[in-house]
Motif scaffolding. Structure first.
Motif, PDB file in Angstrom:
ATOM      1  N   VAL A   1       1.158  -0.859  -0.015  1.00  0.00           N
ATOM      2  CA  VAL A   1       0.472   0.082   0.504  1.00  0.00           C
ATOM      3  C   VAL A   1       0.674   0.807  -0.106  1.00  0.00           C
ATOM      4  O   VAL A   1       1.503   0.937   0.789  1.00  0.00           O
ATOM      5  N   THR A   2       0.732   1.916  -0.850  1.00  0.00           N
ATOM      6  CA  THR A   2       1.536   3.343  -0.660  1.00  0.00           C
ATOM      7  C   THR A   2       0.563   4.388  -0.436  1.00  0.00           C
ATOM      8  O   THR A   2      -0.604   4.866  -1.451  1.00  0.00           O
ATOM      9  N   ALA A   3       1.196   5.434   0.156  1.00  0.00           N
ATOM     10  CA  ALA A   3       0.049   6.611   0.375  1.00  0.00           C
ATOM     11  C   ALA A   3       0.834   8.112   0.238  1.00  0.00           C
ATOM     12  O   ALA A   3       1.544   8.225   0.804  1.00  0.00           O
ATOM     13  N   GLY A   4       0.264   9.169  -0.179  1.00  0.00           N
ATOM     14  CA  GLY A   4       0.937  10.250  -0.823  1.00  0.00           C
ATOM     15  C   GLY A   4       0.619  11.065   0.966  1.00  0.00           C
ATOM     16  O   GLY A   4       1.462  12.175   0.532  1.00  0.00           O
ATOM     17  N   ASP A   5       0.149  10.896   1.641  1.00  0.00           N
ATOM     18  CA  ASP A   5       0.529  12.057   3.002  1.00  0.00           C
ATOM     19  C   ASP A   5       0.019  11.102   3.782  1.00  0.00           C
ATOM     20  O   ASP A   5      -0.192   9.637   3.939  1.00  0.00           O
ATOM     21  N   TRP A   6       0.798  11.402   4.847  1.00  0.00           N
ATOM     22  CA  TRP A   6       0.446  10.677   6.558  1.00  0.00           C
ATOM     23  C   TRP A   6       0.919  11.501   7.937  1.00  0.00           C
ATOM     24  O   TRP A   6       1.339  12.425   7.782  1.00  0.00           O
ATOM     25  N   GLY A   7      -0.419  10.853   8.610  1.00  0.00           N
ATOM     26  CA  GLY A   7      -0.145  11.921   9.696  1.00  0.00           C
ATOM     27  C   GLY A   7      -0.959  11.083  10.677  1.00  0.00           C
ATOM     28  O   GLY A   7      -1.627  10.000  10.699  1.00  0.00           O
ATOM     29  N   ARG A   8      -1.373  11.845  12.655  1.00  0.00           N
ATOM     30  CA  ARG A   8      -2.175  11.208  13.195  1.00  0.00           C
ATOM     31  C   ARG A   8      -3.297  10.909  12.550  1.00  0.00           C
ATOM     32  O   ARG A   8      -4.340   9.591  12.878  1.00  0.00           O
ATOM     33  N   GLN A   9      -4.345  11.686  11.857  1.00  0.00           N
ATOM     34  CA  GLN A   9      -5.452  11.193  11.309  1.00  0.00           C
ATOM     35  C   GLN A   9      -5.907  10.291   9.709  1.00  0.00           C
ATOM     36  O   GLN A   9      -6.748  10.074   9.724  1.00  0.00           O
ATOM     37  N   HIS A  10      -4.789   9.730   9.838  1.00  0.00           N
ATOM     38  CA  HIS A  10      -4.344   8.547   9.031  1.00  0.00           C
ATOM     39  C   HIS A  10      -4.726   7.233   9.987  1.00  0.00           C
ATOM     40  O   HIS A  10      -5.434   6.689   8.996  1.00  0.00           O
ATOM     41  N   GLY A  11      -3.842   7.437  10.184  1.00  0.00           N
ATOM     42  CA  GLY A  11      -3.639   5.663  10.806  1.00  0.00           C
ATOM     43  C   GLY A  11      -4.980   5.208  11.550  1.00  0.00           C
ATOM     44  O   GLY A  11      -6.202   5.527  11.460  1.00  0.00           O
ATOM     45  N   GLY A  12      -5.228   3.806  11.626  1.00  0.00           N
ATOM     46  CA  GLY A  12      -6.094   3.449  12.363  1.00  0.00           C
ATOM     47  C   GLY A  12      -6.050   1.637  12.221  1.00  0.00           C
ATOM     48  O   GLY A  12      -4.813   1.282  12.143  1.00  0.00           O
ATOM     49  N   LYS A  13      -7.056   0.758  12.681  1.00  0.00           N
ATOM     50  CA  LYS A  13      -6.696  -0.278  12.575  1.00  0.00           C
ATOM     51  C   LYS A  13      -6.426  -0.987  11.112  1.00  0.00           C
ATOM     52  O   LYS A  13      -5.733  -1.855  11.666  1.00  0.00           O
TER      53      LYS A  13
END
Length: 347
Positions: free
Chosen positions: A113-125
């Motif tokens: 899985v690749t994603a262009g942005d990341w922060g605390r609001q992106h994570g999850g189970k």
């Protein structure tokens, strides 16, 4: 398990491929290189089939991805399945599909899985599930004070020796553009011819790769970098740019900050205004820094001055009413936006 991009290659060499990887962050070059390392490792270990899914909209069919996980391979005993997730947010359905895969991953599949942005609001189970059975590779933005260290390490990896002055000169040239930096380092590996590079030799070998564009110009002003904004404006002028072509973006951004400033001044819901102004989470810090430097009335003044610059550029004012040089007027405006002590330039 969480890894930094620079640790990924050693980890891939030290163990069999994990069932899942998540590579995410705002530095596109680092995300690309980390994903490429996983692709190469997969190819070298017999993963002969690769399927790519782009989850770039609400209409993405998560059931199709789920079915692919369970379907037999047509051409190879092992498959690399890539999920491109630009927003870093799979939504409820996507999160469930990814978590289900991680709960019982097929033995012949690796999920990347690749994603262009990341922060605390992106994570999850779903991301925790990937980290549990695989690796989470985060590529955070290289900050200005970190760039020289990053360049020095990159040069060393390519067998290029450079003194501190040379590294500083290279950092000045690329202005945070990691893709340009990587290209320059690769070129230096071919041209350096041994020895240790100094600043003069670096100047002779490296082209000015700074990205002179209006987007970064406005960001420099909003980030409180007056010298950088002035330098970039000079670069745009040298490249044949014209002021009227820049003013649409400058005026739009100043209007946006002015609207945010008015909401903040009256104690309104700034988060809601960010959403109304379509400011991405990753960009909000830039606007917050700008808002902290000037009161709301001054932002309205900046908007008015942008209109004045536009009129100067289009020849709609008489000499003597305002500075006749549109480039000078725009430089004064941007420096005032970046530096509160220079606000008198547009008073």
């Amino acid at each position: 398990m969480e890894l930094k991009p620079e640790r990924l290659a050693a980890q891939l060499a030290a163990e069999p491929l994990r069932p899942a990887y998540l590579v995410a962050g705002p530095e596109a070059l680092l995300v690309l290189e980390a994903a490429d390392a996983i692709r190469v490792r997969a190819r070298d270990t017999g993963f002969g089939e690769r399927e790519v899914f782009d989850a770039d909209g609400r209409d993405f069919d998560w059931n199709a991805l789920d079915a692919t996980f369970r379907a037999p391979s047509l051409f190879s005993a092992q498959r690399l399945i890539e999920l491109r997730l630009p927003t870093g947010k799979p939504g409820k359905d996507g999160a469930a599909v990814i978590a289900d895969y991680c709960a019982n991953p097929p033995g012949d599949v690796v999920l990347l899985v690749t994603a262009g942005d990341w922060g605390r609001q992106h994570g999850g189970k779903w991301s925790e599930a990937i980290a549990k059975i695989g690796h989470l590779v985060l590529a955070p933005q290289i900050r200005p004070h970190e760039l020289e260290g990053w360049l020095e390490a990159r040069l060393r990896q390519r067998g290029v020796r450079a003194d501190r002055g040379a590294v500083q000169r290279l950092a000045e040239r690329v202005q945070g553009n990691l893709l340009a930096a990587a290209q320059e380092v690769d070129k230096l590996a071919l041209l350096a011819e041994g020895g240790t590079l100094d600043a003069a030799r670096m100047d002779a070998l490296v082209a000015d790769a700074a990205r002179y564009d209006v987007f970064r110009l406005v960001d420099a002003a909003l980030n409180g970098q007056p010298a950088l904004a002035a330098r970039m404006l000079a670069g745009l002028r040298a490249e044949g740019g014209v002021v009227p072509a820049l003013m649409g973006m400058v005026a739009m951004e100043l209007n946006r900050v002015a609207a945010l400033a008015r909401v903040q001044a009256r104690g309104g819901n700034l988060a809601a205004e960010f959403k109304a102004q379509r400011v991405w989470d990753s960009k909000q810090a830039v606007y917050r820094r700008a808002l902290s430097r000037h009161p709301a009335p001054r932002w309205d003044r900046f908007v008015a001055m942008a209109g004045g610059v536009d009129r100067i550029a289009k020849g709609r004012v008489r000499v003597g009413e305002e500075p006749a040089d549109a480039w000078l007027a725009l430089e004064r405006l941007l420096v005032a936006v970046a530096e509160p002590r220079a606000a008198g330039l547009v008073a």
